[in-house]
Design a protein around this motif. Structure first.
Motif, PDB file in Angstrom:
ATOM      1  N   ASP D  73     -27.415 -28.268  15.626  1.00  0.00           N
ATOM      2  CA  ASP D  73     -26.214 -28.706  16.333  1.00  0.00           C
ATOM      3  C   ASP D  73     -26.392 -28.562  17.841  1.00  0.00           C
ATOM      4  OD1 ASP D  73     -24.964 -29.220  13.978  1.00  0.00           O
ATOM      5  OD2 ASP D  73     -23.311 -27.799  14.267  1.00  0.00           O
ATOM      6  N   ILE D  74     -25.791 -29.478  18.580  1.00  0.00           N
ATOM      7  CA  ILE D  74     -25.845 -29.418  20.048  1.00  0.00           C
ATOM      8  C   ILE D  74     -24.534 -28.850  20.582  1.00  0.00           C
ATOM      9  CG2 ILE D  74     -25.979 -30.786  22.160  1.00  0.00           C
ATOM     10  CD1 ILE D  74     -27.753 -32.768  20.559  1.00  0.00           C
ATOM     11  N   VAL D  75     -24.655 -27.920  21.511  1.00  0.00           N
ATOM     12  CA  VAL D  75     -23.496 -27.231  22.084  1.00  0.00           C
ATOM     13  C   VAL D  75     -23.477 -27.458  23.587  1.00  0.00           C
ATOM     14  CG1 VAL D  75     -22.448 -24.957  22.461  1.00  0.00           C
ATOM     15  CG2 VAL D  75     -23.687 -25.416  20.322  1.00  0.00           C
ATOM     16  N   HIS D  76     -22.323 -27.912  24.120  1.00  0.00           N
ATOM     17  CA  HIS D  76     -22.177 -27.947  25.579  1.00  0.00           C
ATOM     18  C   HIS D  76     -20.710 -27.828  25.971  1.00  0.00           C
ATOM     19  CE1 HIS D  76     -23.322 -32.393  24.593  1.00  0.00           C
ATOM     20  NE2 HIS D  76     -22.189 -32.075  24.035  1.00  0.00           N
ATOM     21  N   SER D  77     -20.485 -27.894  27.254  1.00  0.00           N
ATOM     22  CA  SER D  77     -19.145 -27.607  27.785  1.00  0.00           C
ATOM     23  C   SER D  77     -18.125 -28.674  27.397  1.00  0.00           C
ATOM     24  CB  SER D  77     -19.230 -27.518  29.311  1.00  0.00           C
ATOM     25  OG  SER D  77     -17.953 -27.588  29.876  1.00  0.00           O
ATOM     26  N   LYS D  78     -16.905 -28.255  27.268  1.00  0.00           N
ATOM     27  CA  LYS D  78     -15.819 -29.223  27.014  1.00  0.00           C
ATOM     28  C   LYS D  78     -15.341 -29.870  28.301  1.00  0.00           C
ATOM     29  CE  LYS D  78     -12.245 -25.687  27.184  1.00  0.00           C
ATOM     30  NZ  LYS D  78     -11.404 -24.795  26.379  1.00  0.00           N
ATOM     31  N   GLU D  79     -15.935 -29.504  29.418  1.00  0.00           N
ATOM     32  CA  GLU D  79     -15.457 -30.033  30.697  1.00  0.00           C
ATOM     33  C   GLU D  79     -15.916 -31.456  30.960  1.00  0.00           C
ATOM     34  OE1 GLU D  79     -13.442 -28.296  32.857  1.00  0.00           O
ATOM     35  OE2 GLU D  79     -13.331 -26.745  31.307  1.00  0.00           O
ATOM     36  N   ARG D  88     -18.086 -28.786  21.665  1.00  0.00           N
ATOM     37  CA  ARG D  88     -17.638 -28.690  23.059  1.00  0.00           C
ATOM     38  C   ARG D  88     -16.979 -27.331  23.217  1.00  0.00           C
ATOM     39  NH1 ARG D  88     -15.981 -34.002  24.573  1.00  0.00           N
ATOM     40  NH2 ARG D  88     -17.525 -35.413  23.667  1.00  0.00           N
ATOM     41  N   ILE D  89     -17.504 -26.509  24.090  1.00  0.00           N
ATOM     42  CA  ILE D  89     -17.012 -25.142  24.134  1.00  0.00           C
ATOM     43  C   ILE D  89     -16.444 -24.760  25.500  1.00  0.00           C
ATOM     44  CG2 ILE D  89     -18.524 -24.266  22.328  1.00  0.00           C
ATOM     45  CD1 ILE D  89     -20.287 -23.234  24.685  1.00  0.00           C
ATOM     46  N   GLY D  90     -15.708 -23.663  25.485  1.00  0.00           N
ATOM     47  CA  GLY D  90     -15.120 -23.151  26.718  1.00  0.00           C
ATOM     48  C   GLY D  90     -15.304 -21.644  26.813  1.00  0.00           C
ATOM     49  N   ASP D 112     -19.191 -28.212  37.487  1.00  0.00           N
ATOM     50  CA  ASP D 112     -17.929 -27.745  36.894  1.00  0.00           C
ATOM     51  C   ASP D 112     -18.064 -27.436  35.418  1.00  0.00           C
ATOM     52  OD1 ASP D 112     -16.576 -27.705  39.218  1.00  0.00           O
ATOM     53  OD2 ASP D 112     -15.546 -29.634  38.924  1.00  0.00           O
ATOM     54  N   ASP D 113     -19.142 -27.924  34.806  1.00  0.00           N
ATOM     55  CA  ASP D 113     -19.311 -27.681  33.372  1.00  0.00           C
ATOM     56  C   ASP D 113     -20.352 -26.597  33.087  1.00  0.00           C
ATOM     57  OD1 ASP D 113     -21.408 -29.372  34.321  1.00  0.00           O
ATOM     58  OD2 ASP D 113     -21.917 -29.813  32.231  1.00  0.00           O
ATOM     59  N   SER D 114     -20.667 -25.779  34.089  1.00  0.00           N
ATOM     60  CA  SER D 114     -21.716 -24.760  33.895  1.00  0.00           C
ATOM     61  C   SER D 114     -21.267 -23.648  32.955  1.00  0.00           C
ATOM     62  CB  SER D 114     -22.111 -24.148  35.242  1.00  0.00           C
ATOM     63  OG  SER D 114     -22.853 -25.072  35.998  1.00  0.00           O
ATOM     64  N   ILE D 115     -22.136 -23.324  32.038  1.00  0.00           N
ATOM     65  CA  ILE D 115     -21.885 -22.274  31.055  1.00  0.00           C
ATOM     66  C   ILE D 115     -23.037 -21.272  31.113  1.00  0.00           C
ATOM     67  CG2 ILE D 115     -21.711 -21.787  28.571  1.00  0.00           C
ATOM     68  CD1 ILE D 115     -19.450 -23.485  29.071  1.00  0.00           C
ATOM     69  N   CYS D 116     -22.733 -19.974  31.077  1.00  0.00           N
ATOM     70  CA  CYS D 116     -23.786 -18.987  30.830  1.00  0.00           C
ATOM     71  C   CYS D 116     -23.597 -18.469  29.402  1.00  0.00           C
ATOM     72  CB  CYS D 116     -23.711 -17.830  31.831  1.00  0.00           C
ATOM     73  SG  CYS D 116     -24.134 -18.335  33.515  1.00  0.00           S
ATOM     74  N   TYR D 117     -24.691 -18.096  28.760  1.00  0.00           N
ATOM     75  CA  TYR D 117     -24.625 -17.637  27.379  1.00  0.00           C
ATOM     76  C   TYR D 117     -25.063 -16.180  27.292  1.00  0.00           C
ATOM     77  CZ  TYR D 117     -24.154 -22.583  26.216  1.00  0.00           C
ATOM     78  OH  TYR D 117     -23.715 -23.880  26.133  1.00  0.00           O
ATOM     79  N   VAL D 118     -24.151 -15.318  26.854  1.00  0.00           N
ATOM     80  CA  VAL D 118     -24.420 -13.892  26.743  1.00  0.00           C
ATOM     81  C   VAL D 118     -24.778 -13.574  25.299  1.00  0.00           C
ATOM     82  CG1 VAL D 118     -23.435 -11.596  27.010  1.00  0.00           C
ATOM     83  CG2 VAL D 118     -22.743 -13.436  28.548  1.00  0.00           C
ATOM     84  N   VAL D 119     -25.829 -12.768  25.110  1.00  0.00           N
ATOM     85  CA  VAL D 119     -26.286 -12.459  23.753  1.00  0.00           C
ATOM     86  C   VAL D 119     -26.095 -10.971  23.460  1.00  0.00           C
ATOM     87  CG1 VAL D 119     -28.249 -12.542  22.154  1.00  0.00           C
ATOM     88  CG2 VAL D 119     -28.014 -14.285  23.944  1.00  0.00           C
ATOM     89  N   ARG D 120     -25.479 -10.704  22.325  1.00  0.00           N
ATOM     90  CA  ARG D 120     -25.319  -9.329  21.862  1.00  0.00           C
ATOM     91  C   ARG D 120     -25.946  -9.176  20.485  1.00  0.00           C
ATOM     92  NH1 ARG D 120     -20.786 -10.340  24.739  1.00  0.00           N
ATOM     93  NH2 ARG D 120     -19.907  -8.649  26.022  1.00  0.00           N
ATOM     94  N   ASN D 121     -26.397  -7.972  20.185  1.00  0.00           N
ATOM     95  CA  ASN D 121     -26.792  -7.647  18.820  1.00  0.00           C
ATOM     96  C   ASN D 121     -25.883  -6.523  18.332  1.00  0.00           C
ATOM     97  OD1 ASN D 121     -27.839  -6.804  16.445  1.00  0.00           O
ATOM     98  ND2 ASN D 121     -29.982  -6.757  17.142  1.00  0.00           N
ATOM     99  N   PRO D 122     -24.797  -6.870  17.645  1.00  0.00           N
ATOM    100  CA  PRO D 122     -23.805  -5.849  17.265  1.00  0.00           C
ATOM    101  C   PRO D 122     -24.403  -4.724  16.424  1.00  0.00           C
ATOM    102  CG  PRO D 122     -22.944  -8.056  16.884  1.00  0.00           C
ATOM    103  CD  PRO D 122     -24.390  -8.206  17.207  1.00  0.00           C
TER     104      PRO D 122
END
Lengths: 456, 456, 456, 456
Positions: D73-79, D88-90, D112-122
């Motif tokens: 799947d492709i993920v990008h900004s909803k902007e 489309r994510i926010g 305006d559509d820039s997204i950073c992706y934070v990764v956690r390992n719970p």
């Protein structure tokens, strides 16, 4: 049964790996010879014998190197006092390799110790199957006979005629021949670029085999071939053994400052192995230009065996080829190379020069102008096929010795077939202080393409 | 001039790339044919023609695939209504490739559309140089003549005799021959493992060429060779054209769960391409064991062209070979493979089975015991060279059809030459519900090594 | 600036190449170290220093080997009387590499000579940038502290706590850490499979860093880790220097008969490096089964350093990995390998055996039967996470010493996590004459996948 | 857990492959994206998501290409109204990948559509582990904010400041950052050549992060960066989707005559991809010189998207890099290349030209002579760090538009940092009919090495 031809590019030297599935032989291995051991491993066979067709004069034979990896026995002629090897053989001696029977034919002519190896498979037929012809018979040509000097030339040519007509041709038309050299080798005069042949096809198509004895000898003796100075070193190595490659220092990557320092060491020469157009664009003063493929032979004309050698190459990975080529002809002393390439040199503000070049039409206009000297640095045999009116014939390998006679106050252009040897010639002149030197890019080939006149 | 033999391993099929330095031809290209285009690029020559020696029956010819990459013209016989190709030719037709002149010889026998291609270099000699002999003449054998059915067998054998003796042999002893198959091919009966030959050497060493017409025909007709079912599909593809490889789906890496799911799709078969010892150690129930090299031919006996195929391989990289081999014989439907290998399957607790194996001495003891049935799954021609007393002769490709007759309440051992086909046979039996099944690792070869008795 | 992590697979050992564009360092090089020299050549930089974080005990360090190629200086702690190396350093010593400043931190605990190397780029910031943490701090774990024996264990654990909390953590959360080992190493107890981390993330996520001193020491001392016998040899090599790889004999391809002959030489061991399923299918009597990846460590448990080693591999090319793995842990005496593989052995009729295997569900049924002994050959730490009721705990490396106590008249099954070590265990038993031996393919992992009960 | 950085050299673009061992993501894939699928296959994991950090403007994103291979799947900004993609994510949206939890941070500023992706390992910690920072935060720099035009510049800079200080820095010093670009990218002003960093280290060492809001915005707005014309095409491709690579014609090897014919087709341009020294030595009239690495960006300045492109390269194998570089920036129309290289062209007698070159000291003498015009074709930011007195500032990408103003009757020298862009500049001038044009080999770097004066 597997038969692989392994070509040493540039040298146009052929070695062979023959396996019947259980045992194998290698004929005339080259010096960088891991690949034969790999072939044997891949086929799960033992290399039983390493066969030498004669003491080669144009490259370092890899027999000892390969023996060191595989424990195979080395076989060569009893006519020479070799300092290594297990089997000295003569005419008619045979040995067994798996299902195959191999017979030595003594075929003097090219050298007095020349041997051809005939292979039979008695399970299939008593007739011979193939023959390894060494430097005795090539596709379209025969071995040169001038190596013992001009006095002995006629005698060697007569021996070769006899070997061919009494030993090789009677084997039958149906044998495939596997010679030690292909097109471009210095060991033949005009070897065909066919990579395969048979005795029968040679009988029909090889001009030397159509001649009677008198004509054969006359034509052989008339051929003027070149003897590069490094041949002496090869003869010594191939009689007494050369050092193992693992004993030779590995060339080092050098940065601009190390390179500059090493350049100044005594008896050091810089070889620039880029193509002549790139060399012309910018080069380090006093470097000689030998294009990559040319490294298989031209170091043998212009380098002393003791000199420390430094390299400039187009790309780092070219050093693989540089090493293989120089080591094959016995130059063990490559100290290092300019790791950053000519770009790093330029960027550091180190001195560069450029070489003037001419295309064929520019050459024509310059020649019409009248002042320019044109040196044709090709081989005599190429010259005979046509040259530019007014050109002087000086083979590039002889240029260092003949430079004295050239005027230093006139423009000089160097021309060969396509521009590679021309660039070596021009770089030799520049190194010796000549100022206005040109190389003709495209050489005689472009001159002819443009339909300009040639003389014969 | 460069001539490269490109072997399709397993199939023992030879294709050829011949270039005179300016133009090139490819003879009988295989389906995965990028390498011919690369050769042409490397030599900077244009492939002008793609020559077909006949409509091949044992592999998908790559002519259309290669034409798609290079714009070369396709040449084949006018005897068949091909749906593709630019040139339909007949006996004596010639064409020019650079300096070379190529002549078609119509040589019916193996098939009615068989063509041999004779190459001359008029600059060197008017005599022919080499001949591409297709399935007409091999090293040590000649083409099979039974493909039109047993009724036509004698007629085809007569035609072949005539083609050989009136067209090929008269070309002269000195020609090198380049046949379409080597040792191991299903297109000949007993092809030599020599990778090179000449007409003259064949005349002396090839048993079929020593026979007169009557004996030749008799011996040909007496040969019982196998016709794998997939030949029909090949004949269709090679007459009408096969799909381009880029139109075929790429096999997917599947995890254990996806693989398990796909296994259950209708009309799906699992092929385990590991060596028989590893397969015996643990395998997925209902999978068939075809070792890697065997994939060049045995899918043609046991797979339907429409089935979805799943693979278990020893290593991921084996899928390269799997794809090449199956695509070459027209199986385009490889859905995927078990990415984690059998280890992942085992670790996930999925069901595994193991196959009992026997060494030759264990087999001997078992046979002495009396209850065990021994199936010899080799070809009839191998059987004739010696078998174990009491064995039943059932070729592995015929096993599915002949299983009915076998008792399900006795132990059955499957034996071939070394254990590969034996394992395929055993896996077929296991798939069909036979319980006590053994494969003889080492096969007849180990039996003979131990000096146990064989019958003829 | 370039930082490359070079992993020695199997060993889970990390070495590092760090270059600022003009000079470079290598941290803890492995023994087969041409790749560091290649990296330097590719980047046109000089390797100035080779840094050792401590005298390693689990592999032969490549410092001398790399120095031999590059002339770099070797740096290590002054706490040990190394017989090689140019720089003995202590806490706070610094050196310059291009634009970078490197500071040594003395961090005893894992060993007394442990050093961490902190890197700063003063052009950017006075703050440290990264730290090479050796065996002091790993992702998710810390170094083991038991190598000086159980008496010293507590003292070493206290030192390590101090080193971590007084030297490493104060450097700041923002430093990336580059440890000497990753998941699977024998040098840590439970290293994470994260290939990257920072001091700050470790402070938050590393369970050992959340403990106070008392708890830290208690937990360290409670860990029972294994000390393979070959560690002694490594300590000697890494203090005094190991032979150069070019002085070690190259393993030879052996045919069946040579292999059989060598097998009978005194003090010779045959290692079969195929996967356990294939080994089970057929193996040479008395051979030990160590799967390819296992060769990075298990020879250190079962081979004496003086033994002549022979190999059976799945494929010829596997010998590359075999050599690298054995040489890395100091076994220099690989005599050769069976070139034709197990197939050639079988075909020659040489004796083979097969090993009985069990899947998890078959094991369950057998255990329910009552007579079978189940040996759990995993590490104690794995045992503690759950085992099968009734299993006996015997680590595979300890099996040779503990075999005496096992009954020879009952079936024995060997189980590990997935079946690799289980197969080694089973092959040890078979070599020692145990008759009815099973390996559980899929091991505990498949047992758990099937939901069978485990105890703790 | 595996994290691989995949660099698109030349573009200095970073993409990432992150796998937890069961599932994987790819962040900002490049267009030639088979290698991500290979990584997944090698690790036996499924690529679940393809994450885009924003609509990139400097290269064609490979999301659709990779989806076509893997079904991810492709993920990008909803902007933005993307024409492709599944999600489309926010701000604050999360998704699960194996054991990892990934959170989107909306970080407008660069776009305006820039997204950073934070990764956690719970499983390890609730703290974040790493962050993919796209074009928001680089090592040593931050994203450019001028792409919406100068009017919007200040507003975007303010947004970026806010995103950095309110979203990124609060994540904690301990996070490793994985930005979308490295040193040399056109997407940052002065990105460090460090290939790794953490939020904490950036807080200490990144000059942009030490500024307060006012100073940050002022400095951002003051930066004059370049906007290559091809950015428009990228924005279109990355919003609406670019054609798949398999739909693009493969460049053909062309012989001299075909090449000459194609050169004359309308709207065709010849790019010579050799290094400037080689180009200077001999080139085809009217060709433009863009060195290999320069192909990652300079076609975007000098080629129209519709033009047919022909190539001259040093070596055939360079076409691999040529294709990758041009396709990555959306030039799909490479018709072919001169198979025989410039040598073949020269040998055929076709017209060649050579370009005059200067070393720094030659330039100095020429400038002292007074008549020569010196064009400094570097970027404004380089110019500001020092230039040669009297030079004219004309960026190479702007040269075509500014040529009108240059006198055609005076010698012109083109200078850049080392001579690559200088050669492109010189070739543009030559193509436009300027006669006396020089390139300064070694450029400003050699000028400075020689200690010649510069002005600021």
């Amino acid at each position: 049964m597997i038969l692989k031809r392994i070509e040493s590019e540039g040298l146009a030297h052929n070695s062979y790996f023959l396996s019947d599935g259980s045992e194998a032989i290698v004929v005339d291995p080259r010096r960088d010879c891991l690949l034969y051991a790999k072939l044997a491993e891949q086929e799960c066979v033992k290399i039983k014998y390493i066969l030498e067709t004669h003491r080669n004069e144009d490259y370092v034979i890899g027999s000892i190197e390969l023996q060191n990896m595989t424990d195979a026995d080395i076989v060569h002629s009893k006519e020479l006092p070799f300092k290594y090897g297990e089997h000295r053989i003569g005419d008619g001696d045979t040995f067994i390799v798996g299902d195959l029977k191999i017979e030595a034919l003594w075929t003097p002519g090219h050298t007095d110790d020349s041997i051809c190896y005939v292979v039979r498979n008695p399970n299939e037929s008593s007739e011979p199957m193939i023959v390894f012809t060494g430097d005795t018979l090539f596709a379209g040509d025969v071995g040169r006979t001038d190596l013992y000097g001009l006095d002995a030339h006629q005698g060697q040519a007569e021996k070769l005629y006899q070997s061919l007509h009494e030993k090789i041709l009677p084997l039958g038309d149906h044998l495939q021949i596997y010679p030690a050299h292909g097109s471009g080798s210095v060991c033949g005069h005009d070897i065909s670029d066919r990579e395969f042949s048979t005795i029968g096809y040679e009988r029909k198509a090889n001009p030397m085999l159509k001649l009677d004895k008198e004509a054969f000898v006359k034509r052989s003796v008339a051929q003027r071939m070149l003897v590069p100075p490094y041949f002496r070193m090869m003869e010594d190595y191939n009689l007494n053994g050369a050092p193992l490659l693992c004993e030779i220092p590995v060339p080092k990557p050098l940065d601009v400052f190390e390179f500059e320092k090493e350049m100044k060491s005594p008896d050091t020469v810089v070889i620039d192995a880029r193509e002549p157009g790139a060399f012309a664009g910018s080069f380090i003063p006093y470097s000689l230009n030998i294009w990559l493929e040319g490294l298989s032979i031209f170091p043998g004309w212009v380098l002393n065996s003791g000199q420390q050698i430094l390299f400039v190459t187009e790309r780092k990975e070219d050093m693989r080829m540089v090493k293989a080529y120089l080591w094959r002809i016995g130059y063990n002393n490559i100290h290092g190379y300019l790791c950053s390439g000519i770009q790093g040199w330029r960027n550091a503000g180190k001195p560069i020069e450029h070489l003037d070049t001419l295309s064929a039409d520019m050459l024509k206009r310059k020649l019409d102008g009248g002042r320019m000297i044109l040196l044709d640095v090709r081989q005599p045999s190429e010259w005979e096929e046509g040259y530019i009116a007014g050109a002087e014939k000086v083979y590039v390998g002889h240029l260092p010795a003949k430079m004295e006679a050239l005027p230093r106050d006139r423009p000089i252009a160097s021309i060969c077939s396509v521009g590679n040897r021309g660039s070596l010639g021009a770089s030799i002149l520049r190194k010796s202080g000549f100022k206005e030197v040109y190389n003709v890019l495209g050489g005689m080939e472009s001159w002819k393409s443009l339909g300009y006149p040639i003389e014969k």
